[in-house]
Design an enzyme around this catalytic site. Structure first.
Site, PDB file in Angstrom:
ATOM      1  N   ASP A  67       0.865  -1.182   0.000  1.00 39.02           N
ATOM      2  CA  ASP A  67       0.000   0.000   0.000  1.00 39.02           C
ATOM      3  C   ASP A  67       0.899   1.228   0.000  1.00 39.02           C
ATOM      4  O   ASP A  67       2.023   1.189   0.524  1.00 39.02           O
ATOM      5  CB  ASP A  67      -0.903   0.001   1.235  1.00 39.02           C
ATOM      6  CG  ASP A  67      -1.880   1.152   1.181  1.00 39.02           C
ATOM      7  OD1 ASP A  67      -1.780   2.056   2.030  1.00 39.02           O
ATOM      8  OD2 ASP A  67      -2.733   1.177   0.279  1.00 39.02           O
ATOM      9  N   ASP A 127      -1.997  -0.675   6.459  1.00 36.95           N
ATOM     10  CA  ASP A 127      -2.979  -0.980   5.427  1.00 36.95           C
ATOM     11  C   ASP A 127      -2.601  -2.219   4.644  1.00 36.95           C
ATOM     12  O   ASP A 127      -3.457  -3.033   4.300  1.00 36.95           O
ATOM     13  CB  ASP A 127      -3.110   0.212   4.458  1.00 36.95           C
ATOM     14  CG  ASP A 127      -3.915   1.338   5.054  1.00 36.95           C
ATOM     15  OD1 ASP A 127      -4.056   2.394   4.423  1.00 36.95           O
ATOM     16  OD2 ASP A 127      -4.430   1.148   6.184  1.00 36.95           O
ATOM     17  N   HIS A 177      -3.986   3.635   8.235  1.00 39.16           N
ATOM     18  CA  HIS A 177      -3.418   4.848   7.667  1.00 39.16           C
ATOM     19  C   HIS A 177      -1.938   4.977   7.893  1.00 39.16           C
ATOM     20  O   HIS A 177      -1.408   6.066   7.965  1.00 39.16           O
ATOM     21  CB  HIS A 177      -4.184   6.097   8.112  1.00 39.16           C
ATOM     22  CG  HIS A 177      -5.473   6.186   7.364  1.00 39.16           C
ATOM     23  ND1 HIS A 177      -5.529   6.131   5.989  1.00 39.16           N
ATOM     24  CD2 HIS A 177      -6.753   6.260   7.773  1.00 39.16           C
ATOM     25  CE1 HIS A 177      -6.784   6.187   5.592  1.00 39.16           C
ATOM     26  NE2 HIS A 177      -7.548   6.257   6.651  1.00 39.16           N
TER      27      HIS A 177
END
Lengths: 122, 729
Positions: free
Chosen positions: B543, B689, B684
């Site tokens: 991510d 993530d 976050h």
């Protein structure tokens, strides 16, 4: 009265130079060729300074130093170790056993002289 | 034929036979009637009676038939069905009812069922025991390897890493191109493939040679070689083959197939360097000495051979001797200094914190002895907290204990004091006491006697031990205070910069993560990845956090977080987590979203440095991300700038979620996670993530399989079909 110095070392070639140097400076010099001789000489003659090598036959310099220091009669004798054993732990040992100075070979003869003068307070 | 039909047929047959019987009887009666009187019944009455008889007979017969049928035809059929049912569900038993013969059959069947159940339970128990003991062995092996001070890596024949310990990871990682050690990764990123193959070949060769003409089988156990890693370290590797029975693989040693190899690694860079330094030192001493000595000798010979030379000439020779002697002295001093620091690196010794040594020594000295009631009191004082020693700690502890106990035994000393101070480059360790003490000769002999206390003995003397540590020990009297001591001087060591020994603890019930024997069979045989099942592939779940939502409008990546999935397990301890300097300002809205401030990013490496590292991290895996199109677009846009191309297949958990639950409104990561029962925390951050995405992906795999999506090709095709795929950036 001139100061008396005992040079204890089994290596003739260095003794010859030291003897020459110190005699020229006006000191009385005697020589011992092994540890036992050195100790006997110190007890008999009570020199003002002993130049002591460590690696000697029959009794090494550390033991001589310890023996001299153990004898209260000899407390005035100054001891300068002059030896090829130069590791810092050995230097520490020498000083810990009661030597008043420690010089490693090879040394400068000028330095030797100044150290001798300092120890004999001349 | 169905049992009801049989029944009907039988009933019909019975009725017919009854009818025939009655008809025959009627006919006989009629015949006898025509002979006899004819009084009594009318023909109608007779027919009526006959009919009643027939009816009753038939009814009785049918009733009997039905009863028999129920007892001996349908009951066994029912029993058969019930028995069939027990095949699927083990615990059922047949009811004890019905005809006695059937009951006997039922009881016999129940006994058989009981035996079968017991057997099944036994087998299950054995399997569980075997699995548990296997797990235990694996854990033991993992613990052993975690604690080794050498690096160990176990690979399968294709060079895929199956098992490694922490030390290996630290020794083999950290080169500029990001090649790291990890489960399932190729060892050939660190080692030259040809080298390993050559080593295996040599092993095979040696085993072949030794089996020819000899009786027993002699297998060459291992092979040593030295190689340089890409990072510039020099490693001495010992390669041992893992031999298994499976004969499918090609390579063999002594008739057993090689299924993999074990590498034990030693970093010899430092010891090699030290050896090289020492050699250089000796060399310089020899060569550096020859010159000055030559000059001195020549000058001395001149002086002695030619005593009639003019004074000026004489002076010149004497100057030569003086100068060269001085130069030689200096040279010697330098060499001695350089050598003494190398001398302390003797490998027999280990680093220990001085205060720790003193503490342990105190404990050991006050340990109760079998024949001794009085306890020696040990006081520690003046202990330097930051002093490190490089000593044979066991020997040193023995020596201190020996001296203290001998003092107690021979001089009834009640209390001793230990102190440790720093004196310049040296550490001063004193064992001192008050009261009676011995003379110098005795003290010296204590230092030279082999250490014997009661039943414990050692061939070494205290002096030997101290010498091993490059130290000195002597007996000294402190005149004024009537104390005496054994004083030891040891070289002080630098605090070790060594590796922390971290054993990664497994979560409850999870296997510890450093090994994975299931992929032992895994080979890089080339079949198109598309036809591989999703369960067997490896993935990198990743991510990114970015400065904004528009990749083509100048937004940049500011954080990449990734972790790998190998063999259906999320490898939490092999992560990629890096902040990246975007070389532009962050907008306040974006800071609110991801929480990364501008100053966290200044000083971080740029995308040019990080992207190659990330590429190496996810080599040979399939990329998985949530709304991966977004992240991939960013990565693609950097292709030109960095020259890094991401050409591996990509799966998007957002699309897969849409495949699974097409009627759900939202496909946000939190919503999907909740739906699938994945706990979300640490959100976050890119890595957080990525972890959640990874867990979600793993939860999806069995659900996709149920839908018939098992291979990569099927997954990609299904993803494409879903609606969101039409959204392009």
């Amino acid at each position: 009265m001139s100061k008396r110095i005992l040079v204890a070392d089994d290596e003739q070639n260095i003794v010859i130079s030291i003897e020459f140097l110190l005699r020229r400076e006006g000191f009385e010099v005697t020589v011992a060729n092994d540890g036992e001789e050195a100790l006997a000489s110190v007890r008999a003659q009570k020199p003002d300074l002993v130049l002591l090598d460590v690696m000697m036959p029959k009794m090494n310099g550390f033991d001589v130093c310890q023996a001299v220091r153990a004898d209260p009669d000899l407390s005035a004798t100054r001891i300068l170790m002059l030896t090829a054993k130069g590791r810092d732990t050995e230097v520490s040992k020498g000083l810990g056993l009661g030597a008043d100075g420690y010089m490693t070979k090879p040394f400068s003869t000028k330095e030797l002289l100044s150290e001798v003068r300092k120890l004999l307070e001349v | 034929m169905g049992s009801v039909r049989k029944l009907a047929l039988a009933a019909t047959a019975l009725c017919l036979s009854v009818l025939v019987l009655v008809a025959t009887t009627a006919a006989v009666m009629l015949v006898s009637e025509s002979d006899g009187s004819g009084a009594g019944r009318t023909p109608e009455e007779r027919v009526a009676m006959l009919c009643v008889l027939v009816f009753v007979g038939c009814a009785l017969g049918c009733w009997a038939l039905i009863r028999l049928h129920a007892l001996y035809v349908s009951a066994p059929l029912r029993m058969a069905e019930e028995l069939l049912a027990t095949v699927a569900y083990g615990r059922l038993r047949l009811p004890d009812e019905g005809a006695p013969e059937l009951r006997a059959l039922g009881r016999a069947a129940n006994q058989l069922l009981a035996v079968r159940d017991a057997l099944e339970a036994d087998v299950a128990e054995r399997v569980r025991e075997a699995r548990a003991s296997l797990e235990e062995e694996r854990s033991r092996l993992a613990a052993l390897m975690a604690d080794l001070s050498q690096s160990v890596v176990v690979c399968n024949l294709d060079g895929r890493v199956l098992l490694y310990n922490q030390r290996a990871k630290q020794e083999l990682s950290g080169s500029a191109d990001g090649s790291t050690l990890g489960l399932g990764r190729s060892i050939y990123t660190v080692f030259d493939r040809a080298l390993i193959e050559h080593a295996i070949e040599r092993l095979q060769q040696a085993s072949r040679e030794s089996t020819v003409g000899t009786e027993g089988r002699k297998l060459l156990g291992s092979l040593q070689f030295v190689t340089a890693t890409p990072a510039g370290r020099l490693l001495r590797a010992q390669l041992s083959p893992v031999l298994g029975g499976d004969r499918e693989h090609g390579a063999q040693i002594g008739g057993l197939a090689i299924t993999g190899f074990v590498l034990v690694l030693d970093d010899v860079t430092t010891s090699n360097e030290r050896q090289a330094r020492r050699d250089a030192l000796i060399q310089s001493l020899i060569e550096g000495g020859r010159g000055p000595l030559g000059s001195i000798r020549a000058a001395a010979e001149m002086l002695s051979d030619f005593s009639d030379m003019p004074p000026r000439q004489r002076d010149r020779f004497l100057t030569v001797i003086r100068d060269e002697a001085r130069a030689l002295s200096k040279h010697l001093e330098n060499a001695a200094g350089a050598f003494s620091s190398d001398l302390r690196e003797r490998w027999l010794l280990e680093e220990i914190l001085g205060s720790e040594l003193v503490e342990v020594a105190a404990r050991r000295i006050t340990e109760p002895r079998p024949n001794e009631r009085r306890i020696l009191v040990v006081k520690t004082e003046d202990v330097d907290e930051d002093l490190w020693l490089r000593v044979d700690s066991f020997g040193l502890l023995q020596a201190l204990r020996y001296l203290a106990l001998r003092l107690q035994d021979e001089y009834q000393v009640r209390e001793v004091r230990l102190s440790l101070t720093r004196e310049g480059q040296l550490a001063q360790l004193d064992l001192s006491w008050l009261g009676t003490f011995m003379n110098n000769e005795t003290a010296m002999s204590w230092l030279q006697d082999p250490m014997v206390i009661g039943s414990e003995s050692s061939p070494l003397s205290v002096g030997d031990v101290i010498e091993r540590c490059s130290g000195e020990i002597w007996f000294q009297r402190v005149r004024v205070s009537h104390r005496a001591m054994f004083r030891t001087m040891l070289p002080a060591a630098a605090a070790p910069k060594d590796l922390p020994r971290v054993i990664v603890a497994a979560e409850e019930g999870e296997r510890p993560e450093f090994y994975d024997f299931d992929i032992f069979r895994w080979s890089t045989a080339s079949h198109e990845l598309d036809d591989c099942t999703l369960a067997e592939l490896s993935y990198t779940v990743f991510d990114t956090e970015t400065t904004g939502l528009q990749p083509s409008a100048g937004d940049e990546i500011i954080q990449i977080g990734a972790t790998r999935i190998v063999n259906r397990r999320l490898l939490r301890h092999e992560c990629f987590d890096q902040l990246i300097d975007p070389c532009r300002r962050l907008s306040p809205q974006s800071i609110e979203v991801h929480g990364i401030t501008q100053d966290l990013l200044t000083g971080q490496p740029t995308i040019e440095t990080i992207l190659p590292q990330f590429r190496a991290f996810c080599a040979d895996t399939i990329l998985v991300g949530h709304n991966a199109a977004f992240d991939m677009r960013f990565l693609q846009l950097k292709e030109k700038q960095t020259g890094i191309r991401f050409d591996q297949p990509v799966l998007d958990t957002l699309l897969l979620a849409a495949v699974l639950h097409p009627n759900q409104r939202t496909h946000k990561l939190e919503a999907i996670a909740e739906r699938l029962g994945v706990s979300v925390f640490g959100r976050h951050t890119a890595l957080g993530d990525a972890m959640v995405t990874g867990e979600v992906f793993l939860k999806m795999l069995p659900l996709l399989a149920e839908m018939g999506i098992k291979t990569l090709r099927q997954a990609r095709e299904a993803s494409e079909k879903t609606f969101h795929a039409r959204l392009k950036y």
